[in-house]
Design a protein around this motif. Structure first.
Motif, PDB file in Angstrom:
ATOM      1  N   PRO A   6       0.797  -1.230   0.000  1.00  9.52           N
ATOM      2  CA  PRO A   6       0.000   0.000   0.000  1.00  9.52           C
ATOM      3  C   PRO A   6       0.826   1.274   0.000  1.00  9.52           C
ATOM      4  O   PRO A   6       0.340   2.326  -0.430  1.00  9.52           O
ATOM      5  N   GLU A   7       2.082   1.186   0.452  1.00  3.93           N
ATOM      6  CA  GLU A   7       2.922   2.379   0.480  1.00  3.93           C
ATOM      7  C   GLU A   7       3.246   2.904  -0.915  1.00  3.93           C
ATOM      8  O   GLU A   7       3.727   4.033  -1.078  1.00  3.93           O
ATOM      9  N   ALA A   8       2.959   2.111  -1.942  1.00  6.13           N
ATOM     10  CA  ALA A   8       3.209   2.529  -3.321  1.00  6.13           C
ATOM     11  C   ALA A   8       1.989   3.163  -3.978  1.00  6.13           C
ATOM     12  O   ALA A   8       2.055   3.558  -5.147  1.00  6.13           O
ATOM     13  N   TYR A   9       0.878   3.275  -3.249  1.00  5.25           N
ATOM     14  CA  TYR A   9      -0.377   3.732  -3.844  1.00  5.25           C
ATOM     15  C   TYR A   9      -1.011   4.831  -2.992  1.00  5.25           C
ATOM     16  O   TYR A   9      -0.610   5.072  -1.852  1.00  5.25           O
ATOM     17  N   GLY A  10      -2.033   5.463  -3.559  1.00  5.78           N
ATOM     18  CA  GLY A  10      -2.952   6.249  -2.760  1.00  5.78           C
ATOM     19  C   GLY A  10      -3.991   5.312  -2.180  1.00  5.78           C
ATOM     20  O   GLY A  10      -4.564   4.494  -2.896  1.00  5.78           O
ATOM     21  N   VAL A  11      -4.227   5.386  -0.859  1.00  2.85           N
ATOM     22  CA  VAL A  11      -5.139   4.448  -0.196  1.00  2.85           C
ATOM     23  C   VAL A  11      -6.219   5.212   0.566  1.00  2.85           C
ATOM     24  O   VAL A  11      -6.124   6.426   0.789  1.00  2.85           O
ATOM     25  N   VAL A  12      -7.260   4.478   0.961  1.00  2.00           N
ATOM     26  CA  VAL A  12      -8.339   5.061   1.754  1.00  2.00           C
ATOM     27  C   VAL A  12      -8.143   4.700   3.224  1.00  2.00           C
ATOM     28  O   VAL A  12      -7.648   3.621   3.554  1.00  2.00           O
ATOM     29  N   LYS A  13      -8.531   5.626   4.100  1.00  2.00           N
ATOM     30  CA  LYS A  13      -8.579   5.360   5.531  1.00  2.00           C
ATOM     31  C   LYS A  13     -10.031   5.198   5.936  1.00  2.00           C
ATOM     32  O   LYS A  13     -10.880   6.026   5.573  1.00  2.00           O
ATOM     33  N   LEU A  14     -10.350   4.125   6.672  1.00  5.12           N
ATOM     34  CA  LEU A  14     -11.725   3.789   7.026  1.00  5.12           C
ATOM     35  C   LEU A  14     -11.957   3.982   8.525  1.00  5.12           C
ATOM     36  O   LEU A  14     -11.045   3.808   9.332  1.00  5.12           O
ATOM     37  N   ASN A  15     -13.216   4.308   8.873  1.00  6.72           N
ATOM     38  CA  ASN A  15     -13.578   4.340  10.292  1.00  6.72           C
ATOM     39  C   ASN A  15     -14.219   3.013  10.689  1.00  6.72           C
ATOM     40  O   ASN A  15     -14.247   2.056   9.900  1.00  6.72           O
TER      41      ASN A  15
END
Length: 332
Positions: free
Chosen positions: A132-141
């Protein structure tokens, strides 16, 4: 789809990247058709944001109008003449930005099957990734709602990478926020970004959910385009697609499935496959070819090819194996 596809050169020098065929069908045709299948509801309009008319000309427009018509929709054509970012590109289609809509970048293909969450104001398609450090990712609640977009996180945030396809229950809300971004010159990476509009929607309380895809297939360069070509053919077999069935003109030739070969292709004294797509009016003679993508009206002789990508109107006679040859090239 206004970019020039520099990573896919030489193939994108004469053909816009979204129109380069994967398993003999343009990338954009496959993407739009797959999105329509996922949505499971009628589509009224498809807006295409193109670049300079000198490159994205009448033939491109005609193809896109036919694509929209095949899905029962009208085509609207817009131009982004300056590469000012994803947010700016979307705003080039401002007259079409109302009601429910999907926004998609036309350089990847997906494989997915799910229902849109009716409680969500918007959906961001994601794919689980190993790095995931190579991409744009989402943060979820805790409710599995997206609360933040994080670009290439150095510490773990999630393994759900944003793939560049979005659904908005009312895209007019995104238009309003992107207009604010442009009016206030909120710039990241030298461009106006869709993410800045999305972040403003989140801050205003809009509910964002994820739509996870099973496959996310890039077409950005020659190697990944060949891999995607192979995967699509495998999916066509699974789906029982008629596209996988071909009856080219054969003379002392063997076809090893899966292959997608236009019926007008002539093949002599050759073994083709597995995982080969060949466009219309191409002639293959005295060749062994596998895991390759060959476009229209080319002539290939005396070649042993593996992981090759060959454009339109090519004449090739040689002994290189992993080649990448653009349109109108002669190698004899």
């Amino acid at each position: 789809m206004a970019g020039r596809g520099s990573r896919l050169r030489p193939h994108s020098l004469t053909t816009p990247k979204p129109l380069i065929p994967i398993a003999n069908k343009p990338i954009v045709n496959r993407l739009v058709t797959d999105i329509a299948r996922i949505l499971k509801e009628p589509i009224e309009e498809i807006a295409f944001i193109l670049g300079d008319p000198a490159f994205f000309g009448d033939d491109v427009v005609n193809n896109l109008e036919e694509l929209a018509e095949s899905l029962g929709a009208k085509a609207s054509i817009y131009r982004q003449l300056n590469p000012l970012g994803t947010g700016h590109a979307i705003m080039c289609a401002e007259p079409s930005l109302s009601g429910p809509a999907v926004v998609a970048y036309a350089d990847t293909l997906i494989r997915a099957d799910f229902d849109l969450d009716p409680a969500a104001d918007a959906v961001i398609w994601t794919k689980q990734v190993e790095r995931p450090e190579a991409y744009g990712v989402v943060k979820l609640n805790e409710k599995d709602e997206i609360v933040e977009l994080v670009e290439k996180p150095q510490e773990f945030v999630s393994d759900q990478a944003v793939i560049g396809i979005y659904y908005f229950k009312e895209i007019g809300d995104l238009k309003k926020e992107l207009q604010f971004v442009i009016d206030n010159e909120i710039i990241n990476g030298g461009e106006y970004q869709i993410n800045d509009g999305i972040k403003r929607l989140m801050a205003a309380g809009n509910v964002f959910k994820t739509g996870t895809v099973d496959e996310w297939m890039d077409c950005g360069n020659k190697n990944v385009a060949i891999d995607t070509n192979i995967k699509i053919m495998q999916f066509m077999i699974t789906d029982g697609s008629d596209e996988i069935k071909q009856e080219p003109r054969l003379s002392n030739a063997t076809i090893i499935e899966p292959c997608v070969i236009d019926p007008s292709v002539v093949i002599k004294d050759s073994t083709i496959g597995p995982n080969v797509s060949i466009g219309a009016h191409t002639i293959i003679e005295n060749c062994t070819i596998k895991n390759s993508l060959i476009q229209k009206s080319s002539s290939i002789k005396n070649a042993t090819l593996d992981e090759a990508m060959i454009g339109n109107h090519v004449k090739y006679d040689g002994d290189f194996t992993k080649i990448s040859i653009g349109d109108y090239t002669i190698m004899e």
